[in-house]
Enzyme design. Structure first.
Site, PDB file in Angstrom:
ATOM      1  CG  ASP A 198      81.956 -72.927  -7.252  1.00  0.00           C
ATOM      2  OD1 ASP A 198      82.573 -73.965  -7.555  1.00  0.00           O
ATOM      3  OD2 ASP A 198      82.382 -72.118  -6.405  1.00  0.00           O
TER       4      ASP A 198
ATOM      5  CD  GLU B 136      81.727 -74.480 -11.234  1.00  0.00           C
ATOM      6  OE1 GLU B 136      82.462 -74.985 -10.358  1.00  0.00           O
ATOM      7  OE2 GLU B 136      81.852 -73.297 -11.627  1.00  0.00           O
TER       8      GLU B 136
END
EC number: 3.1.26.3
Length: 290
Positions: free
Chosen positions: A66, A134
């Site tokens: 992320d 992610e």
């Protein structure tokens, strides 16, 4: 290029060459540490544990991915849109890294077919693919570093699947997304204008707070009420996705708000007990998708 040829020769002698080839088709290069990529696709619902008994899933890689994805996409957007202001760059980046976009990208490159999860568990949600994407970015970063990660995003993701100029003109209504989420999960959401002031050039500036079940979610400022609401909603959606403590507070507040007033009569006590049992059942089975 030479490194890939060497890796390909070594691959001929590996028992797990099928897995390496599968990841090569997605990445454009052979993994050095294939275990990272396998873990990136391991959902927590599988309840797999390491030799030391620790949970083995993609959540830590998702956390790392992320942050790396934000930096890489910010880098790409900054280079592509020369001279554009910070607000424009932030909004464009948000459109790429938002969960819906990452879900679609995961499907486009075939990650959805590789994710391992328990079909008996209801804990996984509609964002499982985006979360895995992610985590996959986190795996690339640990395996090959930032530059390789950036090249993957540019050559294997942005160029074939995302038109940056077209995307930048697309308006995303974060307020509508938040309201849609609240209706789906039966949550009370409010937008409160808490301050109105003037900047140094005497332009009006608005500040809005979003509360979910009375709990502060996010705050946003803007040169119109609409802009401040959009920014506050965007911050709240990010908090819903990435802050488990916030969501626990929201759930607790929702439970307290739904508790009926006490009545000491025997009949009402019996009714209250039945209602509490129903509430407990709802709370225990309800899934919050973020």
């Amino acid at each position: 290029m030479l490194r890939n040829k060497i890796d390909k020769i070594r691959l001929l002698f590996r028992k797990d060459r099928e897995s390496y080839s599968c990841f090569y088709r997605i990445l454009g290069f052979y993994p050095r540490n294939i275990r990272l990529y396998e873990q990136a696709l391991l959902h927590k619902s599988t309840a797999v544990r390491s030799e030391k008994g620790r949970p083995l899933n993609n959540e830590r890689l998702e956390f790392l991915g992320d942050a790396i994805l934000d930096a890489i996409v910010g880098d790409i957007v900054y280079q592509h849109f020369e001279g554009k202001r910070e607000g424009f760059l932030t909004n464009t980046r948000s459109k790429i890294v938002q969960r819906e976009t990452l879900n679609k990208l995961a499907v486009e490159i075939g990650l959805d077919k590789l994710i391992k999860y328990s079909t008996r568990s209801s804990s996984h949600n509609s964002y499982m693919y985006g979360n895995a994407f992610e985590a996959f970015i986190g795996a690339i970063y640990l395996d090959r570093g930032y530059e390789c990660c950036k090249q993957f995003m540019e050559r294997r993701i942005i160029e074939p699947y995302i038109d940056l100029d077209k995307l930048s003109r697309k308006e995303v209504n974060f307020k509508s997304k938040l309201i849609e989420w609240s209706q789906k999960n039966k949550m009370e959401v409010s937008f409160e204008l808490i301050e109105q002031s003037l900047d140094k050039e005497n332009n009006p500036v608005f500040q809005t707070e979003v509360r979910i079940e009375g709990i502060l979610g996010g705050s946003g400022t803007g040169y119109s009420k609409k802009e401040s609401q959009q920014n506050a909603a965007q911050m709240t959606l990010k908090k819903i996705k990435g802050d488990p403590e916030f969501m626990a507070s929201v759930q607790e507040a929702k439970t307290q708000n739904n508790v009926p007033a006490e009545d000491t009569t025997p009949e009402s006590e019996m009714s209250l007990t039945a209602e509490n049992q129903q509430i407990d059942e709802i709370i225990s089975t309800e899934e919050i998708s973020v």
